[in-house]
Design an enzyme around this catalytic site. Structure first.
Site, mmCIF file in Angstrom:
data_model
loop_
_atom_site.group_PDB
_atom_site.id
_atom_site.type_symbol
_atom_site.label_atom_id
_atom_site.label_comp_id
_atom_site.label_asym_id
_atom_site.label_seq_id
_atom_site.Cartn_x
_atom_site.Cartn_y
_atom_site.Cartn_z
ATOM 1 N N SER A 59 -75.153 22.063 -112.477
ATOM 2 C CA SER A 59 -76.188 21.257 -111.883
ATOM 3 C C SER A 59 -75.833 20.188 -110.791
ATOM 4 O O SER A 59 -74.514 19.803 -111.306
ATOM 5 C CB SER A 59 -76.994 20.245 -112.915
ATOM 6 N N VAL A 64 -68.865 16.658 -111.337
ATOM 7 C CA VAL A 64 -67.877 17.580 -111.276
ATOM 8 C C VAL A 64 -68.402 18.599 -110.305
ATOM 9 O O VAL A 64 -67.889 19.318 -109.254
ATOM 10 C CB VAL A 64 -67.520 18.154 -112.307
ATOM 11 N N CYS A 65 -69.833 19.013 -110.594
ATOM 12 C CA CYS A 65 -70.659 19.998 -109.616
ATOM 13 C C CYS A 65 -70.717 19.557 -108.209
ATOM 14 O O CYS A 65 -70.606 20.412 -107.197
ATOM 15 C CB CYS A 65 -71.869 20.228 -110.335
ATOM 16 N N ASP A 66 -71.129 18.150 -108.155
ATOM 17 C CA ASP A 66 -71.085 17.608 -106.688
ATOM 18 C C ASP A 66 -69.916 17.693 -106.013
ATOM 19 O O ASP A 66 -69.766 18.516 -104.972
ATOM 20 C CB ASP A 66 -71.381 16.203 -106.885
ATOM 21 N N THR A 69 -68.732 21.581 -105.006
ATOM 22 C CA THR A 69 -69.809 21.891 -104.061
ATOM 23 C C THR A 69 -69.063 21.398 -102.634
ATOM 24 O O THR A 69 -69.316 22.093 -101.882
ATOM 25 C CB THR A 69 -71.202 21.697 -104.320
#
Length: 172
Positions: A59, A64-66, A69
């Site tokens: 998500s 970490v996803c932020d 990306t």
């Protein structure tokens, strides 16, 4: 029934089950259908002839996803027109668009696996327990062969950014 890989990874040290095959370098990239927005779906063939770096995140609304990306968005400028970076999550398309706008992310294409989990099952990253896609990286060449794959063993860890970028550069 799709293959289940029990204890294939962990979330904060707790085992999770991944649905689908574990793909390898040299495999043909499986097709998939994901949402570009609520009305438009895309598949692997929509990126034919390009080198594809697929960054999979559970998500965009997590740290970490932020960071993952944003990092690939930053790297995109130096990779050239023949490379497309796809970020796939099960976030709804309008949530992805909102996040990209707020984050200033404009070099990666965000795609949503929310409707059918087609990508997650085809690439062996669908987390049975959460119905999210597990953090992973796939680099697919112009002929749709997998040139690089990284399945993370712990959901909260970062991928090897440098190895993924080098795999893309090696295809040029």
């Amino acid at each position: 029934m799709a293959q289940e890989r029990t204890e294939a990874a962990t979330f904060k040290g707790n085992p999770i089950t991944l649905i689908g095959p574990q793909l390898q370098t040299g495999d043909s990239a499986p097709d998939f259908t994901v949402s570009k927005n609520l009305l438009e779906e895309v598949s692997l063939k929509d990126y034919a002839g390009k080198i594809k770096l697929i960054s999979v995140v559970p998500s965009l609304d997590t740290g970490v996803c932020d960071a993952q990306t944003r990092r690939f968005n930053q790297e995109a400028a130096g990779l050239g027109e023949d490379v497309v970076i796809l970020t796939i999550s099960v976030d709804l398309p309008f949530a992805q668009a909102r996040w990209c706008g707020a984050a200033g992310v404009d070099q990666v294409v965000t795609l949503s696996d929310y409707k059918t989990r087609s990508f997650g099952e085809a690439y062996g990253v669908l987390i049975k327990e959460f119905q999210l896609d597990m953090r992973s990286i796939f680099v697919i060449d112009q002929n749709d062969k997998i040139a690089y794959v990284e399945y993370l063993s712990e959901m909260t860890e970062h991928p090897n950014y440098e190895a993924a970028i080098e795999a893309v550069k090696a295809l040029r």
